[in-house]
Design an enzyme around this catalytic site. Structure first.
Site, PDB file in Angstrom:
ATOM      1  N   LYS A  10       0.835  -1.203   0.000  1.00 42.52           N
ATOM      2  CA  LYS A  10       0.000   0.000   0.000  1.00 42.52           C
ATOM      3  C   LYS A  10       0.875   1.262   0.000  1.00 42.52           C
ATOM      4  O   LYS A  10       2.101   1.188   0.197  1.00 42.52           O
ATOM      5  CB  LYS A  10      -0.910  -0.033   1.232  1.00 42.52           C
ATOM      6  CG  LYS A  10      -1.899  -1.208   1.262  1.00 42.52           C
ATOM      7  CD  LYS A  10      -2.830  -1.054   2.464  1.00 42.52           C
ATOM      8  CE  LYS A  10      -3.665  -2.268   2.746  1.00 42.52           C
ATOM      9  NZ  LYS A  10      -4.520  -2.082   3.948  1.00 42.52           N
ATOM     10  N   PHE A  58     -15.087   3.537   8.820  1.00 42.76           N
ATOM     11  CA  PHE A  58     -13.759   3.916   8.325  1.00 42.76           C
ATOM     12  C   PHE A  58     -13.635   3.790   6.804  1.00 42.76           C
ATOM     13  O   PHE A  58     -12.548   3.926   6.255  1.00 42.76           O
ATOM     14  CB  PHE A  58     -12.675   3.076   9.025  1.00 42.76           C
ATOM     15  CG  PHE A  58     -12.909   1.582   8.960  1.00 42.76           C
ATOM     16  CD1 PHE A  58     -12.522   0.844   7.844  1.00 42.76           C
ATOM     17  CD2 PHE A  58     -13.504   0.910  10.023  1.00 42.76           C
ATOM     18  CE1 PHE A  58     -12.733  -0.522   7.778  1.00 42.76           C
ATOM     19  CE2 PHE A  58     -13.726  -0.462   9.970  1.00 42.76           C
ATOM     20  CZ  PHE A  58     -13.337  -1.183   8.839  1.00 42.76           C
ATOM     21  N   ARG A 107       3.079  -6.561   9.065  1.00 36.81           N
ATOM     22  CA  ARG A 107       2.258  -5.521   9.709  1.00 36.81           C
ATOM     23  C   ARG A 107       2.745  -5.235  11.120  1.00 36.81           C
ATOM     24  O   ARG A 107       2.716  -4.090  11.572  1.00 36.81           O
ATOM     25  CB  ARG A 107       0.792  -5.955   9.704  1.00 36.81           C
ATOM     26  CG  ARG A 107       0.175  -5.896   8.296  1.00 36.81           C
ATOM     27  CD  ARG A 107      -1.140  -6.614   8.237  1.00 36.81           C
ATOM     28  NE  ARG A 107      -1.912  -6.294   7.043  1.00 36.81           N
ATOM     29  CZ  ARG A 107      -3.075  -6.865   6.731  1.00 36.81           C
ATOM     30  NH1 ARG A 107      -3.589  -7.787   7.532  1.00 36.81           N
ATOM     31  NH2 ARG A 107      -3.721  -6.526   5.639  1.00 36.81           N
ATOM     32  N   ASN A 121      -1.481  -0.511   7.538  1.00 37.17           N
ATOM     33  CA  ASN A 121      -0.836  -1.802   7.785  1.00 37.17           C
ATOM     34  C   ASN A 121      -0.016  -2.318   6.597  1.00 37.17           C
ATOM     35  O   ASN A 121       0.203  -3.517   6.459  1.00 37.17           O
ATOM     36  CB  ASN A 121      -1.869  -2.830   8.250  1.00 37.17           C
ATOM     37  CG  ASN A 121      -3.039  -2.934   7.298  1.00 37.17           C
ATOM     38  OD1 ASN A 121      -2.988  -2.404   6.192  1.00 37.17           O
ATOM     39  ND2 ASN A 121      -4.085  -3.615   7.723  1.00 37.17           N
ATOM     40  N   HIS A 124      -1.800  -5.416   1.612  1.00 39.95           N
ATOM     41  CA  HIS A 124      -3.068  -6.122   1.439  1.00 39.95           C
ATOM     42  C   HIS A 124      -2.776  -7.519   0.918  1.00 39.95           C
ATOM     43  O   HIS A 124      -1.888  -7.690   0.079  1.00 39.95           O
ATOM     44  CB  HIS A 124      -3.974  -5.402   0.429  1.00 39.95           C
ATOM     45  CG  HIS A 124      -5.123  -6.258  -0.013  1.00 39.95           C
ATOM     46  ND1 HIS A 124      -6.270  -6.390   0.738  1.00 39.95           N
ATOM     47  CD2 HIS A 124      -5.275  -7.094  -1.075  1.00 39.95           C
ATOM     48  CE1 HIS A 124      -7.088  -7.247   0.134  1.00 39.95           C
ATOM     49  NE2 HIS A 124      -6.512  -7.681  -0.970  1.00 39.95           N
TER      50      HIS A 124
HETATM   51  P1  ADP Z   1      -7.522  -7.160   5.679  1.00 43.46           P
HETATM   52  O1  ADP Z   1      -6.805  -6.051   4.930  1.00 43.46           O
HETATM   53  O2  ADP Z   1      -6.678  -7.740   6.790  1.00 43.46           O
HETATM   54  O3  ADP Z   1      -8.104  -8.226   4.769  1.00 43.46           O
HETATM   55  P2  ADP Z   1     -10.157  -5.868   5.902  1.00 43.46           P
HETATM   56  O4  ADP Z   1     -10.453  -6.275   4.477  1.00 43.46           O
HETATM   57  O5  ADP Z   1     -11.200  -6.181   6.924  1.00 43.46           O
HETATM   58  O6  ADP Z   1      -8.774  -6.487   6.424  1.00 43.46           O
HETATM   59  O7  ADP Z   1      -9.915  -4.283   5.966  1.00 43.46           O
HETATM   60  C1  ADP Z   1      -9.331  -3.570   4.895  1.00 43.46           C
HETATM   61  C2  ADP Z   1      -8.392  -2.507   5.455  1.00 43.46           C
HETATM   62  O8  ADP Z   1      -9.160  -1.529   6.177  1.00 43.46           O
HETATM   63  C3  ADP Z   1      -7.389  -3.030   6.481  1.00 43.46           C
HETATM   64  O9  ADP Z   1      -6.241  -3.594   5.873  1.00 43.46           O
HETATM   65  C4  ADP Z   1      -7.074  -1.773   7.258  1.00 43.46           C
HETATM   66  O10 ADP Z   1      -6.170  -0.921   6.540  1.00 43.46           O
HETATM   67  C5  ADP Z   1      -8.443  -1.083   7.323  1.00 43.46           C
HETATM   68  N1  ADP Z   1      -9.231  -1.470   8.523  1.00 43.46           N
HETATM   69  C6  ADP Z   1      -9.891  -2.646   8.705  1.00 43.46           C
HETATM   70  N2  ADP Z   1     -10.547  -2.680   9.884  1.00 43.46           N
HETATM   71  C7  ADP Z   1     -10.311  -1.485  10.457  1.00 43.46           C
HETATM   72  C8  ADP Z   1     -10.727  -0.876  11.702  1.00 43.46           C
HETATM   73  N3  ADP Z   1     -11.530  -1.526  12.564  1.00 43.46           N
HETATM   74  N4  ADP Z   1     -10.287   0.362  11.983  1.00 43.46           N
HETATM   75  C9  ADP Z   1      -9.488   1.028  11.118  1.00 43.46           C
HETATM   76  N5  ADP Z   1      -9.049   0.537   9.924  1.00 43.46           N
HETATM   77  C10 ADP Z   1      -9.464  -0.707   9.596  1.00 43.46           C
END
Ligand code: ADP
Length: 167
Positions: A10, A58, A107, A121, A124
């Protein structure tokens, strides 16, 4: 079972110049890279990528984050391929919340939570096979992938299509 997974470094990863560190961690999986490109992310692409999170408080912030409004408008999109690729990559990435991610993971090492509460983080990675298929088809054209057999394709003729070429 061999499978593909979409991986995106990212905008925070690119701006912090930690792409090499991230690739080194990913290389521990011994998976094969079959597609890679640097891409500017439009709002339409970001919203389609995160469409499963529409409605979350968010959502707007993660769209801006992926579009690079807080860093640089570039991401590195890649397809890793091999046995159990989705789980292997998720394991080296660590938990979504960088504070909960194991310290040795990508991460856990390089992520942070912003003052606005967004999980910055760094990376992706697709969560399951159907997400991987949807995301790979969203980010890559068939001819950009070094594999003939990933998903079914068809040949079509496009008449009068405009294309940008070198002058
Ligand atoms: P992942 O990227 O681990 O698959 P998600 O698809 O649920 O997780 O979320 C997409 C992105 O949104 C995350 O990588 C993170 O950057 C952000 N994110 C997810 N959940 C939260 C949260 N509760 N608060 C803030 N940012 C979040």
């Amino acid at each position: 079972m061999s499978e593909p997974t979409l991986v995106i470094v990212k905008p925070d990863g690119l701006q912090k110049s930690i792409t090499g560190n991230v690739l080194t961690r990913l290389s521990e999986t011994k998976l094969v890279i079959i597609g890679a490109k640097i891409k500017s992310v439009s709002r339409a692409l970001a919203e389609e990528h995160y469409r499963h999170l529409k409605g979350k408080p968010f959502f707007e912030e993660i769209i801006k984050y992926l579009m690079g409004q807080y860093h640089t408008n570039r991401v590195l999109a890649m397809i890793y391929y091999g046995d159990d690729a989705i789980q292997k990559v998720r394991k080296v990435c660590g938990a979504t919340n960088p504070e909960e991610a194991e310290p040795g993971t990508i991460r856990g090492s390089f992520g942070r939570i912003t003052t606005k509460g967004i999980y910055e983080n760094v990376i992706h990675a697709s969560g399951n096979g159907s997400d991987a298929a949807r995301e790979i088809k969203l980010w890559f054209e068939p001819d950009e992938i070094a594999s003939e057999t990933l998903y079914p394709t068809q040949e079509i003729s496009i008449v009068n299509q405009k294309k940008r070429v070198w002058v």
